[in-house]
Design a protein around this motif. Structure first.
Motif, short mmCIF file in Angstrom:
data_model
loop_
_atom_site.label_atom_id
_atom_site.label_comp_id
_atom_site.label_asym_id
_atom_site.label_seq_id
_atom_site.Cartn_x
_atom_site.Cartn_y
_atom_site.Cartn_z
N ASP A 1 -7.54 14.21 2.73
CA ASP A 1 -6.26 14.64 3.31
C ASP A 1 -5.11 14.49 2.32
N VAL A 2 -5.17 13.46 1.47
CA VAL A 2 -4.16 13.31 0.40
C VAL A 2 -4.23 14.52 -0.52
N ARG A 3 -5.45 14.85 -0.96
CA ARG A 3 -5.64 15.98 -1.89
C ARG A 3 -5.15 17.28 -1.26
N TRP A 4 -5.50 17.49 0.01
CA TRP A 4 -5.09 18.73 0.67
C TRP A 4 -3.58 18.80 0.84
N ALA B 1 0.83 -1.20 0.00
CA ALA B 1 0.00 0.00 0.00
C ALA B 1 0.87 1.26 0.00
N ILE B 2 1.95 1.24 0.76
CA ILE B 2 2.86 2.40 0.80
C ILE B 2 3.54 2.59 -0.55
N VAL B 3 4.02 1.51 -1.15
CA VAL B 3 4.66 1.62 -2.47
C VAL B 3 3.67 2.18 -3.48
N ASN B 4 2.43 1.68 -3.48
CA ASN B 4 1.42 2.20 -4.40
C ASN B 4 1.17 3.68 -4.15
N ALA B 5 1.11 4.06 -2.89
CA ALA B 5 0.89 5.48 -2.55
C ALA B 5 2.06 6.33 -3.04
N VAL C 1 1.57 9.40 -5.65
CA VAL C 1 1.91 10.78 -5.26
C VAL C 1 3.10 11.28 -6.09
N ASN C 2 4.11 10.43 -6.28
CA ASN C 2 5.27 10.83 -7.08
C ASN C 2 4.86 11.19 -8.50
N ARG D 1 2.59 13.17 4.64
CA ARG D 1 1.15 13.10 4.93
C ARG D 1 0.39 12.56 3.73
N ALA D 2 0.72 13.03 2.55
CA ALA D 2 0.03 12.55 1.35
C ALA D 2 0.22 11.05 1.17
#
Length: 154
Positions: A135-138, A48-52, A56-57, A95-96
């Motif tokens: 929160d990701v968007r913000w 999940a972290i790798v996908n995030a 985001v990148n 945070r994102a």
């Protein structure tokens, strides 16, 4: 880094290296910030972290290219206020990624239990998922210096 997590240990949760510009992510920090217990397997959290990070990148790729063109090798090199010993931009990036990873993990709880209780729990988590995505968007908007805007059509 190792430590005890309720329902399991986190000793096998090594930092996830990033591309050099963006900071690496510590799964234990994500687990602690999002209150994810050991019920979430280390491999599931890592995925999940790798996908995030990938998501985001990719979204910030253009901004990153601008910063690198200006001679900034890492996110921490971009001029910004410092809070708690780190750049506010690093905090926003973390945070994102953290919220995006947590949203993915929470969404997966829907598939754990197909009983009535499982469906109720999934329904109860839906606002949390929406809040995490918000929160990701913000965080991304704040990092880019864009205004936050919520528009609702009537």
């Amino acid at each position: 880094m190792s430590g005890f997590i309720a329902n399991g240990t986190a000793g096998d949760e090594e930092r996830i290296e990033n591309d050099g510009f963006w900071p690496s992510i510590d799964p234990i920090t994500v687990r602690n910030r999002m209150r994810l217990t050991g019920a979430v397997a280390a491999a599931r959290l890592r995925a999940a972290i790798v996908n995030a990070m990938l998501s985001v990148n990719a979204e910030l790729a253009g901004w990153k290219a601008q910063q690198q063109a200006a001679g900034r090798a890492t996110l921490a090199d971009v001029p910004a206020d410092r809070i708690d010993g780190a750049s506010r931009l690093v905090h926003l990036y973390l945070r994102a990624v953290t919220c995006a990873a947590a949203a993915e993990v929470v969404e997966r709880y829907r598939s754990y239990d197909s009983s009535g209780d499982g469906h109720q729990r999934a329904d109860d988590l839906s606002p949390s998922i929406d809040e995490l995505r918000r929160d990701v968007r913000w965080a991304i908007s704040d990092l880019l210096g864009n205004r936050r805007m919520t528009v609702e059509l009537i």
